[in-house]
Design a protein around this motif. Structure first.
Motif, short mmCIF file in Angstrom:
data_model
loop_
_atom_site.label_atom_id
_atom_site.label_comp_id
_atom_site.label_asym_id
_atom_site.label_seq_id
_atom_site.Cartn_x
_atom_site.Cartn_y
_atom_site.Cartn_z
N ARG A 404 0.81 -1.22 0.00
CA ARG A 404 0.00 0.00 0.00
C ARG A 404 0.85 1.27 0.00
NH1 ARG A 404 -4.63 -2.12 4.26
NH2 ARG A 404 -5.40 -3.80 2.91
N ALA A 405 1.99 1.24 0.67
CA ALA A 405 2.88 2.41 0.66
C ALA A 405 3.35 2.70 -0.77
CB ALA A 405 4.06 2.19 1.58
N ILE A 413 -0.44 10.13 -3.97
CA ILE A 413 -1.30 10.58 -2.89
C ILE A 413 -0.72 10.09 -1.57
CG2 ILE A 413 -3.39 10.65 -4.31
CD1 ILE A 413 -4.20 7.96 -3.18
N SER A 414 -1.21 10.64 -0.48
CA SER A 414 -0.73 10.21 0.84
C SER A 414 -1.31 8.85 1.18
CB SER A 414 -1.13 11.23 1.91
OG SER A 414 -2.55 11.23 2.06
N SER A 417 -4.85 9.23 2.39
CA SER A 417 -5.83 9.37 1.30
C SER A 417 -6.09 8.03 0.64
CB SER A 417 -5.33 10.36 0.25
OG SER A 417 -5.21 11.65 0.80
N LEU A 418 -5.05 7.22 0.51
CA LEU A 418 -5.22 5.91 -0.10
C LEU A 418 -6.15 5.04 0.76
CD1 LEU A 418 -4.53 3.72 -2.18
CD2 LEU A 418 -2.55 3.13 -0.75
N TYR A 419 -5.90 5.03 2.10
CA TYR A 419 -6.74 4.22 2.97
C TYR A 419 -8.21 4.66 2.90
CZ TYR A 419 -2.75 1.88 5.10
OH TYR A 419 -1.62 1.11 5.31
N GLU A 420 -8.42 5.97 2.82
CA GLU A 420 -9.80 6.49 2.74
C GLU A 420 -10.48 5.99 1.47
OE1 GLU A 420 -9.41 10.68 3.04
OE2 GLU A 420 -9.12 10.68 5.23
N LYS A 421 -9.74 5.99 0.37
CA LYS A 421 -10.33 5.54 -0.90
C LYS A 421 -10.56 4.02 -0.89
CE LYS A 421 -8.50 9.32 -3.70
NZ LYS A 421 -9.83 9.89 -4.03
N LEU A 422 -9.63 3.29 -0.30
CA LEU A 422 -9.80 1.83 -0.21
C LEU A 422 -11.03 1.47 0.62
CD1 LEU A 422 -6.09 0.66 0.28
CD2 LEU A 422 -7.43 0.59 -1.82
N LYS A 423 -11.22 2.23 1.72
CA LYS A 423 -12.41 2.01 2.54
C LYS A 423 -13.69 2.40 1.78
CE LYS A 423 -10.19 2.68 7.05
NZ LYS A 423 -10.10 3.58 8.23
N LYS A 424 -13.60 3.51 1.09
CA LYS A 424 -14.77 3.99 0.33
C LYS A 424 -15.28 2.95 -0.64
CE LYS A 424 -16.02 7.53 -3.10
NZ LYS A 424 -15.54 8.72 -3.86
#
Length: 428
Positions: A404-405, A413-414, A417-424
């Motif tokens: 993921r990094a 992206i940070s 931000s990536l985690y937020e999109k993956l959750k979304k």
């Protein structure tokens, strides 16, 4: 072909200059008043304004001020009498490129126009030179062959910029101050091919209301660029071959032959050797045209050039449409690099222009680019922008082997931000 707006109230002089410029491979339009010139400039783009200083409804400096107010970047060349040089200097302070004193000498005019076009060409406003390995190799070959007079065949898929390479060959050659005359061979029909290439005399056939210069005369001492040469009919190929062998031509309806001095550059997107084996293209003409070959790589093979080229087009269309754009957001930038660009540079250019027009907040996003990042276009034609973003995330995550990094770095992206999109999208 460069198009020049001639602003001159002496109609005879204006037409005389216009006809002379046409013989040098340029197109012209004419206006006799400032109001007519403003109307013409509002209706279309020109490569140069050639203007008399004094006109019936004022000085052309007022037109230059009007253009400056509207951010028109069209070069402006002044013609003036010796007693009006002070006014010409004032025009140059307003941004005019240069001035010429009347009576204007054709050679001096051509030299001034050539310098203006050379400056506009080299300031980055007209094209972007790729820096990828394949692009550098292509430009290296251009530099090697440009100064010679041998014929060059440019091969590349549709939309790769073959005419740009032809212009590069011309601009780096000793013929750079002479005409560059491009012609789409698909528009040259069998019946009119001889007239198109060699010209005709008045009254030779119905519709021949005056003498006409052919392409060989128009391009004399310059470069004739034959785009999509494979579209020529067998009969037209024979006409062209005979002229190249003899280095002479005869206008339709004339009894006199004329010698010509042109550098020939041709381009094609098809395999001409296969066309020869299938009987669609003459082998002897192929060897005349193919003294040196330059291959133009598809955009998909020049990955390093995609983002710089997209930014070049973004700046160009931002200025053209007077719409300030700051750049691409991170997902948009990644999608530009991952998209395969089957339509090459032409497709990228059209895509960026559309995105500039659609952008509402000064940034171009994935939504405005509207790129389908899957192979099966028909299957995903109706996908929402959210679904396309989800597929981009999944594809990048797969390429990063689940790291993921690394995925966040590839997307620009940070990690948050990536985690937020993956959750979304319920990917985690």
């Amino acid at each position: 072909m460069k198009t020049i707006l001639i602003l001159e109230d002496d109609v005879i002089f204006s037409r005389s200059i216009g006809n002379w410029l046409k013989k040098k491979g340029m197109a012209t339009e004419h206006a006799t008043t400032l109001s007519a010139a403003r109307k013409a400039l509002s209706a279309r783009e020109f490569d140069l304004v050639l203007a008399d200083l004094r006109l019936p409804d004022g000085n052309s400096t007022s037109l230059l001020e009007w253009m400056n107010e509207r951010f028109y970047a069209t070069p402006f060349l002044i013609m003036t009498n010796y007693g009006q040089v002070e006014n010409a200097v004032e025009a140059m302070q307003l941004g005019a490129a240069n001035y010429l004193c009347k009576p204007v000498q054709p050679d001096k005019l051509l030299e001034a126009i050539g310098k203006i076009f050379s400056r506009s060409r080299n300031d980055g406003s007209e094209f972007y030179r790729g820096e990828s390995a394949k692009a550098r190799e292509m430009y290296r070959l251009v530099g090697l062959v440009a100064r010679s007079d041998i014929s060059v065949l440019i091969w590349g898929a549709s939309g790769t910029g073959k005419e740009h390479i032809a212009r590069e060959l011309h601009e780096q050659s000793h013929r750079r101050n002479k005409p560059f005359v491009p012609v789409d061979c698909g528009t040259i029909t069998g019946d009119l091919a001889k007239s198109e290439f060699f010209g005709h005399r008045k009254g030779t056939f119905t519709g021949a209301y005056g003498d006409r210069c052919g392409l060989f005369q128009t391009a004399d001492r310059g470069t004739l660029f034959l785009d999509e040469i494979g579209n020529l009919s067998p009969e037209t190929q024979m006409l062209l071959l005979r002229a190249l062998q003899e280095r002479r031509y005869k206008p339709v309806g004339s009894t006199r032959e004329y010698a010509f001095d042109v550098r020939l550059v041709a381009a094609t997107n098809e395999n001409l050797e296969r066309a020869i084996s299938e009987g669609r293209f003459r082998e002897d003409l192929f060897h005349r045209l193919n003294e040196f070959t330059i291959n133009v790589p598809p955009l998909s093979e020049c990955g390093e050039d995609i983002l710089p080229l997209a930014e070049f087009f973004m700046k160009h269309f931002s200025e053209k449409h007077r719409k300030p754009i700051r750049g691409f957001n991170s997902l948009a930038a990644v999608s530009l690099q991952k998209y395969p660009w089957p339509g090459n540079i032409r497709e990228l250019k059209n895509c960026i222009q559309r995105a500039v027009l659609l952008s509402a907040d000064g940034w171009i996003s994935l939504e405005e680019l509207n790129l389908d990042l899957t192979v099966g276009r028909e299957e995903t034609a109706s996908l929402s922008e959210e679904e396309k973003e989800k597929r981009l995330l999944l594809k990048t995550l797969e390429e990063a082997e689940g790291n993921r990094a690394r995925t966040a770095r590839m997307l620009g992206i940070s990690r948050t931000s990536l985690y937020e999109k993956l959750k979304k999208y319920r990917i985690i």
